[in-house]
Design an enzyme around this catalytic site. Sequence first.
Site, PDB file in Angstrom:
ATOM      1  N   ASP A  41       0.969  -1.080   0.157  1.00 53.88           N
ATOM      2  CA  ASP A  41       0.113   0.084   0.160  1.00 53.88           C
ATOM      3  C   ASP A  41       0.882   1.439   0.083  1.00 53.88           C
ATOM      4  OD1 ASP A  41      -1.871   2.131   0.975  1.00 53.88           O
ATOM      5  OD2 ASP A  41      -3.278   0.137   0.988  1.00 53.88           O
ATOM      6  N   LYS A  46      -0.840   3.221   7.407  1.00 49.52           N
ATOM      7  CA  LYS A  46      -1.259   1.742   7.213  1.00 49.52           C
ATOM      8  C   LYS A  46      -0.529   0.617   7.314  1.00 49.52           C
ATOM      9  CE  LYS A  46      -4.829   2.025   4.487  1.00 49.52           C
ATOM     10  NZ  LYS A  46      -5.635   1.926   3.090  1.00 49.52           N
ATOM     11  N   LYS A 265     -35.925  -6.781   6.175  1.00 48.47           N
ATOM     12  CA  LYS A 265     -35.974  -6.503   7.522  1.00 48.47           C
ATOM     13  C   LYS A 265     -36.390  -4.529   7.379  1.00 48.47           C
ATOM     14  CE  LYS A 265     -35.298  -6.473  12.105  1.00 48.47           C
ATOM     15  NZ  LYS A 265     -36.220  -7.093  13.071  1.00 48.47           N
ATOM     16  N   CYS A 274     -20.104   0.245   0.422  1.00 51.69           N
ATOM     17  CA  CYS A 274     -20.367  -0.426  -0.787  1.00 51.69           C
ATOM     18  C   CYS A 274     -21.713  -0.393  -1.368  1.00 51.69           C
ATOM     19  CB  CYS A 274     -20.123  -1.873  -0.602  1.00 51.69           C
ATOM     20  SG  CYS A 274     -18.600  -2.513  -0.093  1.00 51.69           S
ATOM     21  N   LYS A 337     -23.270  -0.595  10.330  1.00 52.23           N
ATOM     22  CA  LYS A 337     -24.070  -1.824  10.709  1.00 52.23           C
ATOM     23  C   LYS A 337     -23.213  -2.116  12.039  1.00 52.23           C
ATOM     24  CE  LYS A 337     -22.838  -5.604   8.481  1.00 52.23           C
ATOM     25  NZ  LYS A 337     -22.710  -6.542   7.694  1.00 52.23           N
ATOM     26  N   ARG A 344     -18.496   5.212   6.984  1.00 49.73           N
ATOM     27  CA  ARG A 344     -18.877   5.671   5.637  1.00 49.73           C
ATOM     28  C   ARG A 344     -20.390   5.536   5.159  1.00 49.73           C
ATOM     29  NH1 ARG A 344     -14.928   2.038   2.097  1.00 49.73           N
ATOM     30  NH2 ARG A 344     -15.578   0.489   3.557  1.00 49.73           N
TER      31      ARG A 344
END
Length: 471
Positions: A41, A46, A265, A274, A337, A344
């Site tokens: 990367d 990172k 749901k 995504c 979630k 994001r």
Amino acid sequence: MINFPRREADALSLSVIGTGYLGATHAVCMALLGHSVVGIDVDENKIRSLASGTLPFYEPELQELLRRMLESGRLSFSTDFSAAAGADIHFLCVGTPQMPDSPAADLRFLDAALARLAPHLDRACLVAGKSTVPIGTAERLAAFLRSSSPAGDQAELVWNPEFLREGHAVEDTLHPDRLVFGVASEWARDRLAACYAPVIADGTPVVETDPATAELVKAAANSFLATKISYINAMAEICEATGADVNQLATALSYDNRIGGRFLKPGLGFGGGCLPKDIRAFTHRAKELGVGQAVGFLQEVDAINQRRRQRTVDLITEMACGDLAGVHVTVLGAAFKPDSDDIRDAPALDVARMLHQAGAKVTVFDPKAMDNARRAYPDLAYADTLEAAVTGAEIVALLTEWDVFRRADPAALGALVQRRNIVDGRHALDAEAYRAAGWDYRALGAPSKLPAPVSRGQGSFIAAAHVAEPV
């Protein structure tokens, strides 16, 4: 703990280009399968973090596996693309975010990564794209690879899309529903099969196809999932206007084996890095190809999803008798979630922002995403525990369905708040248990069962019981 036996004779040398969420997970899991892996990367921070055994994001199980694989000697990280030289397969795991001024996918980072990798490809090898890209990208990158790498035609580009769910990434990598090999030769197919041999031996089906179809599989899968989520949320809007119960509706639909109950749901809707950007990029690409009408419905899927955020704000405003100014609202959840720290396009934080702009005093708590949330939304207030977050609240809004929120005792929470008003943005709580504990419980698409309202001036935030009238 998930584990696979290492098979020395079958081990390959792999490079993983891009060590974000997808790349780091893939690198660790490929090392777990017995391969020698280097993650590469351009982000020095990172790479430094990963090389020291620290994940720069939260994902269950992955932290421990990262450290185990580093200790095994099969996993390393570098910022030097020459470290990829000699690898049998090079996996492209670079992000393809939405363009800042367009719904199209931004492929600049992917193109740049391949341009830096190509000079180091001097032998027969595979370059396997895993990033989510518009159809036609593989063909373009393959042409670039043939003209730019010393290996020429011996460096073959294939597409091997990922299907990871944040919070379940290790399981989804090692025990996926399927593997998709977008290849143009038997040699390429056999090379990928050797890489994933333990996964295939475990019973995972393999779909062998061409690269263009492999690209489309991911876009189509995400579009279908987004459509199913937005469909039940569209039904929630109908339920709100008629007094019907969307949870009972979803249960009835789930028994139809043509429909099924997964992702049926209702609630605040989807977010993350995504689904939202992928369906927009898919729609944009379809228009470029002259078939935009075929997926025009995805624009309404996106619109329904966005409306859920405003509708949640509306429901909270109704609880405040139409005026949020100065009202103490606790938002439970920041990540898009549970089991993730990814914020994001997080619906929870978007709603918190909208409530703050409407004048509410907003306090946010999330088990894992607090640091990310603080950096992105410094104007909001934050609490370090669930108890501290709800203390003194006039309205509590559950917007990310973490287990710690599901398991919370309604009576214990009720002793901490100023007023027992709760909006369940995920249909994650036991409505009857909360009502029995004296809470005014509301959820999108679920009819209220409380009496008519009393004004704020009389000391209550109980809002109107809309049973058969539009809200």
